[in-house]
Design an enzyme around this catalytic site. Sequence first.
Site, PDB file in Angstrom:
ATOM      1  CG  LEU A  49      80.131   1.288  21.421  1.00 43.28           C
ATOM      2  CD1 LEU A  49      80.180  -0.052  22.144  1.00 43.28           C
ATOM      3  CD2 LEU A  49      79.297   1.183  20.164  1.00 43.28           C
ATOM      4  CG  ASP A  50      74.946   6.282  22.439  1.00 41.53           C
ATOM      5  OD1 ASP A  50      75.733   7.118  21.987  1.00 41.53           O
ATOM      6  OD2 ASP A  50      73.830   6.046  21.941  1.00 41.53           O
ATOM      7  NE  ARG A  51      76.801   7.682  31.377  1.00 41.52           N
ATOM      8  CZ  ARG A  51      77.533   7.978  32.444  1.00 41.52           C
ATOM      9  NH1 ARG A  51      77.773   7.080  33.372  1.00 41.52           N
ATOM     10  NH2 ARG A  51      77.993   9.198  32.608  1.00 41.52           N
ATOM     11  CB  THR A  64      75.476   1.200  23.334  1.00 37.34           C
ATOM     12  OG1 THR A  64      74.377   2.046  23.001  1.00 37.34           O
ATOM     13  CG2 THR A  64      75.582   0.096  22.290  1.00 37.34           C
TER      14      THR A  64
END
Length: 296
Positions: free
Chosen positions: A141-143, A145
């Site tokens: 996951l993106d940082r 998110t």
Amino acid sequence: MWQYQVSVDNYNSGKSIKEFLIDNYLPKHLRGALRQHKGLVVNGQIVATSYVLKIDDCLTMRFNVDDFYAPDSYRPNYHQAIKVIYENNDLMVLDKPAGMKMHAHSPSEDDTLLNYAAAYLKQNQTLSAQAPAQPYMVHRLDRDTSGLVLIAKNPIVVPILNRQLSKKEIQRTYYAWVKGHMSATTGIINRPIGQHPTDDRLRWVDDDCGQTAQTGWRVVEQISDRSLLKLVLSTGRMHQIRVHLASVGHPIIGDSLYGGLKASRLMLQAGQLDFIQPFSGKNLSIKLKNNQLFWE
């Protein structure tokens, strides 16, 4: 040494071991390793891959450490507890906080989800495949998110889960608050995504050179100037949901990179994971409860 045991049930009974291993996505190089060092044992007896499995057989697969590619090593960090939503012998599903990186980019870095996961496994003296468990990243996951992320605990199931991911047998469901009201109740955004030409941090819709990307969406709720969407990914490009929603004029609230309304955080969360338990064929559906979802 890693040892993985399977109690044969109706799902796998009647298959040769070769068929069983192929059906369960065990890679060719690991199947070869099992044959070469006689690592297949049924009910205490070494067998060949031609052996036909029967109900209640106990199949043991014995792997050497050097059968696997050298894993990334994550220094345990005990200063922050992780939220474990689901766990079994092979894997765990964690609830990643917004603002936390998935993994370290240097040996000295330890403020990431996998560093905290390493500490959790070591502190609990967790075993997986009869060896000390380690965290292996399956997807990310993106940082910014938050939400559910799947972590393997032994190297045997990692390529199996990776194959599920590539065959789209792992389904990731997200929720996001976006700017404005959608023009319909459901839809699909099917536009290629590529690297931004002037900013390495960003991605953008690139109809000429971008990679295929598809995001399905459904309206869950609409209030004032915003909408809550349920989103399902068919591909996994970097910043895919953020880029796609911004490209149709509905950036995610809190998304400072792609034009979202100002908020305390990016309002994007992975709320559900559906996948198949390795070697069993069992479908698992892991969800965040309502009181764990960020909009409650």
